[in-house]
Design a protein around this motif. Structure first.
Motif, PDB file in Angstrom:
ATOM      1  N   LEU A   1       0.818  -1.212   0.000  1.00 38.80           N
ATOM      2  CA  LEU A   1       0.000   0.000   0.000  1.00 38.80           C
ATOM      3  C   LEU A   1       0.850   1.260   0.000  1.00 38.80           C
ATOM      4  CD1 LEU A   1      -2.805  -1.053   2.525  1.00 38.80           C
ATOM      5  CD2 LEU A   1      -2.884  -1.078   0.034  1.00 38.80           C
ATOM      6  N   GLU A   2       1.690   1.406   1.030  1.00 36.26           N
ATOM      7  CA  GLU A   2       2.456   2.636   1.201  1.00 36.26           C
ATOM      8  C   GLU A   2       3.452   2.873   0.073  1.00 36.26           C
ATOM      9  OE1 GLU A   2       2.026   0.282   3.390  1.00 36.26           O
ATOM     10  OE2 GLU A   2       1.452   1.087   5.333  1.00 36.26           O
TER      11      GLU A   2
ATOM     12  N   LEU B   1       1.403   1.011  -4.102  1.00 32.30           N
ATOM     13  CA  LEU B   1       0.157   1.656  -4.525  1.00 32.30           C
ATOM     14  C   LEU B   1       0.277   3.182  -4.501  1.00 32.30           C
ATOM     15  CD1 LEU B   1      -2.870   1.434  -5.305  1.00 32.30           C
ATOM     16  CD2 LEU B   1      -3.367   1.477  -2.845  1.00 32.30           C
ATOM     17  N   ARG B   2       0.818   3.728  -3.403  1.00 35.40           N
ATOM     18  CA  ARG B   2       0.792   5.181  -3.205  1.00 35.40           C
ATOM     19  C   ARG B   2       2.124   5.877  -3.460  1.00 35.40           C
ATOM     20  NH1 ARG B   2      -1.775   3.614   2.032  1.00 35.40           N
ATOM     21  NH2 ARG B   2      -3.912   3.147   1.474  1.00 35.40           N
ATOM     22  N   GLY B   3       3.194   5.118  -3.608  1.00 34.71           N
ATOM     23  CA  GLY B   3       4.510   5.734  -3.784  1.00 34.71           C
ATOM     24  C   GLY B   3       4.786   6.162  -5.212  1.00 34.71           C
ATOM     25  N   THR B   4       5.818   6.991  -5.356  1.00 34.82           N
ATOM     26  CA  THR B   4       6.283   7.375  -6.689  1.00 34.82           C
ATOM     27  C   THR B   4       7.223   6.295  -7.201  1.00 34.82           C
ATOM     28  OG1 THR B   4       8.243   8.507  -5.839  1.00 34.82           O
ATOM     29  CG2 THR B   4       6.204   9.825  -6.020  1.00 34.82           C
TER      30      THR B   4
ATOM     31  N   THR C   1      -2.797  -0.491  -8.281  1.00 31.11           N
ATOM     32  CA  THR C   1      -1.358  -0.230  -8.205  1.00 31.11           C
ATOM     33  C   THR C   1      -0.869   0.204  -9.583  1.00 31.11           C
ATOM     34  OG1 THR C   1      -1.021  -1.827  -6.420  1.00 31.11           O
ATOM     35  CG2 THR C   1       0.907  -1.257  -7.734  1.00 31.11           C
TER      36      THR C   1
ATOM     37  N   ASN D   1       4.856   1.528 -11.239  1.00 29.99           N
ATOM     38  CA  ASN D   1       5.500   1.099  -9.991  1.00 29.99           C
ATOM     39  C   ASN D   1       5.882  -0.374 -10.037  1.00 29.99           C
ATOM     40  OD1 ASN D   1       5.301   3.670  -9.054  1.00 29.99           O
ATOM     41  ND2 ASN D   1       3.759   3.239  -7.488  1.00 29.99           N
TER      42      ASN D   1
END
Length: 166
Positions: A108-109, A112-115, A148, A152
């Motif tokens: 998740l961190e 999914l949400r990271g650059t 996602t 990434n």
């Protein structure tokens, strides 16, 4: 039942296993004492029956700090997708000399949400911490979440190719 089921698989079209896995997320949810009494003997019997199999996996997404030192004694040589909230360095320090680790990029961190830069940085860190010794397979610490970004996931593959050689 599990042993008989695995034996039946080998008798069928699968043939002799090169890889065998047991999947159990419940082990992390019971005390060490109860794990040793109610789970460990049965898992050990499964792994002992298939000791000749080169890759003996144990999949567990739960928090297993309190029992992780028992996995190698149980017959596991590859711990797959363990608690993503725990830094891989903890696992490497406690059991990584005996067990190949697979996982722990936070789904998740990071994924999914990271650059893409954050994904690369985290994958590089995971590889540097975990690969020496008994080995490491870069993977998410759990399932890949819906949505996602493909970029990434591509970056995780590129990071494995770039940093994963030793």
């Amino acid at each position: 039942w599990e042993i008989e089921w695995l034996k039946l698989q080998e008798e069928g079209p699968v043939g002799r296993f090169k890889l065998m896995g047991v999947y159990d997320d419940n082990s992390g949810n019971i005390s060490r004492k109860h794990f040793q009494e109610f789970a460990f003997p049965y898992f050990k019997r499964i792994y002992d029956t298939f000791r000749r199999v080169p890759f003996r996996l144990f999949h567990n997404d739960a928090k297993v700090h309190h029992i992780m030192d028992l996995f190698y004694e149980m017959g596991v040589n590859n711990l797959v997708l363990f608690d993503a909230e725990t830094d891989i360095g903890v696992f490497k320090e406690r059991i990584g000399k005996n067990v190949c680790l697979t996982g722990n990029v936070k789904p998740l961190e990071v994924l999914l949400r990271g650059t893409t830069q954050e994904v690369e940085r985290e994958c590089k860190r995971q590889i540097e911490v975990a690969m020496e010794g008994s080995g490491y397979v870069l993977a998410p610490g759990g399932a890949i979440s819906r949505g996602t970004p493909e970029a990434n996931l591509d970056m995780m593959i590129r990071a494995a190719e770039k940093y994963g050689k030793y």
